[in-house]
Design an enzyme around this catalytic site. Structure first.
Site, short mmCIF file in Angstrom:
data_model
loop_
_atom_site.label_atom_id
_atom_site.label_comp_id
_atom_site.label_asym_id
_atom_site.label_seq_id
_atom_site.Cartn_x
_atom_site.Cartn_y
_atom_site.Cartn_z
N LYS A 38 59.98 76.55 54.04
CA LYS A 38 59.34 75.24 53.95
C LYS A 38 59.21 74.62 55.35
CE LYS A 38 60.16 71.66 50.62
NZ LYS A 38 61.17 70.76 50.05
N ARG A 164 56.15 55.78 44.23
CA ARG A 164 55.53 56.48 43.10
C ARG A 164 54.86 57.73 43.62
NH1 ARG A 164 51.53 51.92 41.61
NH2 ARG A 164 51.70 51.87 43.87
N PHE A 259 51.82 48.63 34.20
CA PHE A 259 52.78 49.38 33.39
C PHE A 259 52.74 48.99 31.92
CE2 PHE A 259 56.24 52.38 34.47
CZ PHE A 259 55.70 52.87 35.64
N GLY A 267 57.41 60.09 31.72
CA GLY A 267 58.11 61.26 32.23
C GLY A 267 58.18 61.24 33.74
N CYS A 270 61.73 60.83 37.86
CA CYS A 270 62.64 59.69 38.03
C CYS A 270 63.00 58.96 36.74
CB CYS A 270 62.02 58.70 39.00
SG CYS A 270 61.96 59.34 40.67
C1 UDX Z 1 58.62 56.07 39.25
C2 UDX Z 1 58.73 54.59 39.73
O1 UDX Z 1 57.51 53.91 39.46
C3 UDX Z 1 59.07 54.55 41.21
O2 UDX Z 1 59.25 53.20 41.60
C4 UDX Z 1 60.33 55.35 41.45
O3 UDX Z 1 60.70 55.37 42.80
C5 UDX Z 1 60.18 56.77 40.94
O4 UDX Z 1 59.82 56.74 39.56
P1 UDX Z 1 56.82 58.03 39.39
O5 UDX Z 1 57.86 58.92 38.77
O6 UDX Z 1 56.01 58.55 40.50
O7 UDX Z 1 57.51 56.66 39.92
O8 UDX Z 1 55.85 57.63 38.19
P2 UDX Z 1 55.17 56.30 37.61
O9 UDX Z 1 53.83 56.10 38.19
O10 UDX Z 1 56.10 55.16 37.64
O11 UDX Z 1 54.97 56.79 36.10
C6 UDX Z 1 56.10 57.19 35.30
C7 UDX Z 1 55.65 57.66 33.93
O12 UDX Z 1 55.18 56.57 33.16
C8 UDX Z 1 54.51 58.67 33.94
O13 UDX Z 1 54.75 59.66 32.95
C9 UDX Z 1 53.28 57.83 33.63
O14 UDX Z 1 52.22 58.56 33.05
C10 UDX Z 1 53.87 56.83 32.64
N1 UDX Z 1 53.12 55.56 32.57
C11 UDX Z 1 53.03 54.74 33.64
C12 UDX Z 1 52.53 55.20 31.35
O15 UDX Z 1 52.61 55.92 30.35
N2 UDX Z 1 51.86 54.01 31.29
C13 UDX Z 1 51.77 53.15 32.35
O16 UDX Z 1 51.16 52.07 32.21
C14 UDX Z 1 52.37 53.53 33.58
#
Ligand code: UDX
Length: 441
Positions: A38, A164, A259, A267, A270
């Site tokens: 990497k 994110r 959100f 999923g 995180c």
């Molecule tokens: C998340 C947090 O947002 C971030 O602050 C943290 O540091 C890491 O975890 P991420 O895992 O990149 O970030 O995904 P995110 O965009 O938050 O989405 C999480 C999940 O929720 C995804 O599966 C997404 O599809 C789902 N989601 C999100 C929904 O189903 N509906 C929404 O309105 C928003």
């Protein structure tokens, strides 16, 4: 602004983004990873993850001499500028730990990597340097790291990331807030000053509270989504439309519009990990946290509900049915399949005897051990061919622009189950499909 010499240990998406962004803010950064292949790729300018803007920042940082890559934490700390004669006078001042903290046995965070790095570097750290935990770690880890280091002169600071995937660079450079926790004020201020150019609200607090902020925020987001997904089910039962409902809710400034989109469940790397970890942390503290358990339960139920919809679309049984899947990644804009709700739904469909062919713009070939049992194609028409149902699992905007009339011609039955409410039902209906969404008619 002070330019600091910084070592970042771990070049996953958090470490690499942190290193490249800190270099773009003017700091001198050396990034280390145990994975030699990497590091060689990074040195050659090849970025192993799909993250908008990251390649440009890495290239710029390297060209400006502010960003370099080495194999192993030892070299990053003891020998950060082997090719730079100034290194002896300018030792590393801040060490970021960005190593994985995966879900371990029973859902608790596995701290083996953090502990291993702490042991490895304890005798190498320059005097008075500051160690920063960027990974999501249970409350008390800064204190534990301090103990493992056994160095009175080295402060350990908690500085959680809120990035994110898919917008990590943007999030780093435009943060809603910076949280820095340490029981030594001077060390917390030193870390907060690294970000001073960003002008973000900064919370200086104790280490335990800072560590808790990350869990509190991610679990709240997970809970918000489970609430919306449960609300979507109720809307279906009562003939309301969840879009209208969430829009109406979101105008309330205390709730906000973000959100609030229903889907196949939440999923990624995180939200599930952190929610499970907080359940464990609470239990270990003798505290039952029913809201968290209910959020997890609602999330499992959501995936099962999506399977019910596909089964119903196929006439009541999935056995031998051909399902075209649109989307495998956990959300759009990433190639990340970790804890993807799309894969959870796919596994359940397969368990009932469905044959799956999937198209995903971020993942156009199968991944051994992850997409086993799913035929992954780079052509959406192949996913649609002879399909008894087409199921949208990830909200890639590209799916809106597919040639749905052509898809209708090759599909066996013309039904789309849209678990993201991504597509325009009218466009689909005009193409000859029936459309089934989530939380609406
Ligand atoms: C998340 C947090 O947002 C971030 O602050 C943290 O540091 C890491 O975890 P991420 O895992 O990149 O970030 O995904 P995110 O965009 O938050 O989405 C999480 C999940 O929720 C995804 O599966 C997404 O599809 C789902 N989601 C999100 C929904 O189903 N509906 C929404 O309105 C928003």
């Amino acid at each position: 602004m002070f330019v600091r010499r910084i070592a970042v240990i771990g070049t996953g998406y958090v470490g690499l983004t942190t290193g490249a962004c800190l270099a773009s803010l003017g700091h001198q950064v050396v990034c280390a990873d145990v994975d030699e292949e990497k590091i060689n790729k990074l040195k050659a300018g090849t970025i192993p993850i799909l993250e908008p803007g990251l390649t440009e920042l890495v290239t710029e940082g390297m060209a400006a001499g502010r960003l370099k890559f080495v194999v192993g934490a030892r070299d990053a700390i003891a020998n950060p500028n082997a090719d730079d004669t100034e290194s002896e006078d300018n030792p590393v001042e801040v060490v970021f730990l960005c190593v994985p903290t995966p879900m371990g046995a029973g859902g608790a965070a596995d701290l083996a990597a953090v502990e291993a790095v702490a042991q490895e570097v304890r005798d190498l750290l320059p005097r008075n340097c500051v160690v920063v935990n960027k990974s999501t770690v249970p409350v008390g880890t800064a204190a534990r790291t301090k103990q493992l280091l056994g160095r009175r002169d080295v402060a350990v600071v908690s500085n959680p990331e809120f990035l994110r995937e898919g917008s990590a660079v943007h999030d780093f450079l435009n943060p809603d807030r910076i949280v820095v926790g340490c029981d030594q004020q001077d060390a917390a201020e030193k870390v907060a000053a690294l970000y001073s150019r960003l002008g973000a609200p900064t919370l200086l607090t104790d280490a335990a509270s800072s560590e808790m902020v990350k869990y509190a925020a991610n679990c709240f987001l997970a809970m918000k989504l489970s609430y919306v997904n449960a609300m979507a089910e109720l809307c279906e039962r009562l003939g309301a439309d969840v879009h209208e409902v969430t829009e109406g809710m979101g105008y309330d400034k205390r709730i906000g519009q973000a959100f609030l989109k229903p889907g196949p469940g939440w999923g990624g790397s995180c939200l599930p990990k952190d929610t499970n970890a907080l359940v464990q942390i609470s239990a270990a503290a003798g505290f039952d946290f029913p809201l968290l358990n209910a959020s997890l339960e609602t999330n499992n139920r959501q995936a099962a509900r999506m399977v019910d919809k596909v089964r119903a679309a196929c006439g009541g049984s999935l056995s031998g049915k051909r399902i075209g899947l649109l989307g495998l990644t956990f959300k759009a804009g990433t190639d990340d399949l970790r804890d993807s709700p799309a894969l959870t739904v796919a596994a359940a469909l397969r368990a009932e005897g469905a044959e799956l062919t999937a198209f995903d713009p971020g993942c156009q070939t199968g991944v051994a051990g992850v997409t086993d049992g799913i035929t992954v194609t780079d052509d959406p028409m192949t996913a649609a061919k002879d399909a008894d149902a087409i199921t949208v699992l990830t909200e890639w905007p590209e799916f809106r622009a597919l040639d749905w009339k052509a898809m209708a011609k090759v599909a066996s039955r013309r039904t789309v189950v849209d678990t993201r409410n991504l597509l325009d039902p009218d466009v689909l209906r005009r193409a000859g499909f029936s459309w089934v969404g989530v939380g609406c008619r």
